[in-house]
Design an enzyme around this catalytic site. Structure first.
Site, PDB file in Angstrom:
ATOM      1  N   HIS A  76       0.835  -1.204   0.000  1.00 48.60           N
ATOM      2  CA  HIS A  76       0.000   0.000   0.000  1.00 48.60           C
ATOM      3  C   HIS A  76       0.866   1.248   0.000  1.00 48.60           C
ATOM      4  CE1 HIS A  76       1.269  -0.423   4.142  1.00 48.60           C
ATOM      5  NE2 HIS A  76       1.135   0.885   4.212  1.00 48.60           N
ATOM      6  N   HIS A 120       5.370   6.556  -1.313  1.00 50.97           N
ATOM      7  CA  HIS A 120       6.146   5.339  -1.591  1.00 50.97           C
ATOM      8  C   HIS A 120       5.360   4.116  -1.156  1.00 50.97           C
ATOM      9  CE1 HIS A 120       6.909   5.916   2.706  1.00 50.97           C
ATOM     10  NE2 HIS A 120       7.124   4.589   2.754  1.00 50.97           N
TER      11      HIS A 120
HETATM   12  P1  2AM Z   1       6.337   2.608   5.922  1.00 56.22           P
HETATM   13  O1  2AM Z   1       5.730   1.594   5.022  1.00 56.22           O
HETATM   14  O2  2AM Z   1       7.246   3.553   5.200  1.00 56.22           O
HETATM   15  O3  2AM Z   1       6.956   1.996   7.151  1.00 56.22           O
HETATM   16  C1  2AM Z   1       1.472   1.563   8.753  1.00 56.22           C
HETATM   17  O4  2AM Z   1       2.422   1.534   9.756  1.00 56.22           O
HETATM   18  C2  2AM Z   1       1.911   2.465   7.632  1.00 56.22           C
HETATM   19  O5  2AM Z   1       2.081   3.792   8.127  1.00 56.22           O
HETATM   20  C3  2AM Z   1       3.209   2.068   6.955  1.00 56.22           C
HETATM   21  O6  2AM Z   1       3.018   2.144   5.547  1.00 56.22           O
HETATM   22  C4  2AM Z   1       4.202   3.096   7.400  1.00 56.22           C
HETATM   23  O7  2AM Z   1       5.111   3.510   6.444  1.00 56.22           O
HETATM   24  C5  2AM Z   1       3.331   4.286   7.682  1.00 56.22           C
HETATM   25  N1  2AM Z   1       3.952   5.168   8.654  1.00 56.22           N
HETATM   26  C6  2AM Z   1       4.245   6.465   8.438  1.00 56.22           C
HETATM   27  N2  2AM Z   1       4.792   7.014   9.519  1.00 56.22           N
HETATM   28  C7  2AM Z   1       4.874   6.042  10.442  1.00 56.22           C
HETATM   29  C8  2AM Z   1       5.380   5.994  11.770  1.00 56.22           C
HETATM   30  N3  2AM Z   1       5.904   7.064  12.372  1.00 56.22           N
HETATM   31  N4  2AM Z   1       5.324   4.815  12.400  1.00 56.22           N
HETATM   32  C9  2AM Z   1       4.805   3.721  11.791  1.00 56.22           C
HETATM   33  N5  2AM Z   1       4.302   3.713  10.558  1.00 56.22           N
HETATM   34  C10 2AM Z   1       4.349   4.858   9.877  1.00 56.22           C
END
Ligand code: 2AM
EC number: 3.1.4.58
Length: 181
Positions: free
Chosen positions: A39, A130
């Site tokens: 996602h 991303h």
């Molecule tokens: P990531 O894929 O780059 O880790 C669920 O955790 C989603 O929220 C993930 O896609 C994650 O991104 C995103 N996300 C953004 N900020 C976050 C944070 N501070 N902690 C955890 N997840 C985060």
């Protein structure tokens, strides 16, 4: 409840990403994201009290009524952080629409939470659209970049619940919002 807004992907985009994931599969330190969980996060809300859920649903519906469907492009792969030891391997996605949605959600959450919004983890970080392909759990090498030449129509987004389990996060789509602007 740990919550975030995200865009899920059509089958052909998922297939291209799953194909790219074969590059890290030989290395046990890289943990690929399961195909159905791939996602693009629009806004991470972190742990929120359950009674706020109706507000986040209403915000999603309101924004979806304002914003029109759009086309997105999948670019190459990259790492977070880019320098030093990578934690995440991702595919970059591009579309003005992602920025509009992320900005609209952010403004809406700011309106709902006021000053408290700054306490959301990552609130101060710039939005970089991303799709996380794999997370690095133990030493593992960087792999050569993968380039994608794919476009796809984005017709909606979702509010998602994330439950952290020993085997990895479990995502549940709580509500889908169709873009109708
Ligand atoms: P990531 O894929 O780059 O880790 C669920 O955790 C989603 O929220 C993930 O896609 C994650 O991104 C995103 N996300 C953004 N900020 C976050 C944070 N501070 N902690 C955890 N997840 C985060």
């Amino acid at each position: 409840m740990r919550l975030f807004y995200a865009v899920f992907l059509p089958e052909e985009v998922r297939a291209a990403l799953v194909e790219a994931q074969t590059k890290v599969r030989p290395f046990r330190g890289w943990k690929p994201v399961p195909p159905h969980q791939l996602h693009l996060t629009l806004l991470f809300l972190g742990e929120r009290p359950e009674e706020e859920l109706p507000d986040y649903l209403a915000l999603g519906h309101r924004l979806a009524r304002l914003e029109a469907p759009f086309r997105a492009r999948l670019r190459g792969t990259g790492y977070f952080p880019n320098e030093g030891t990578p934690r995440v391997w991702f595919a970059k996605a591009e579309a003005e629409g992602f920025l509009r949605l992320a900005e609209g959600l952010r403004a809406g959450v700011e309106e709902l939470l006021g000053e408290e919004a700054v306490r959301i983890p990552g609130w101060d970080k710039p939005f970089k659209p991303h799709i996380t392909l794999a997370r690095r759990k133990a030493p593992a090498p960087r792999v050569p970049p993968v380039l994608f030449g794919l476009e796809w129509p984005v017709e909606g987004f979702a509010l998602v619940r994330s439950e952290l389990k020993p085997k990895g996060p479990v995502y549940t789509v709580l509500e889908k919002f169709s873009l109708r602007g």
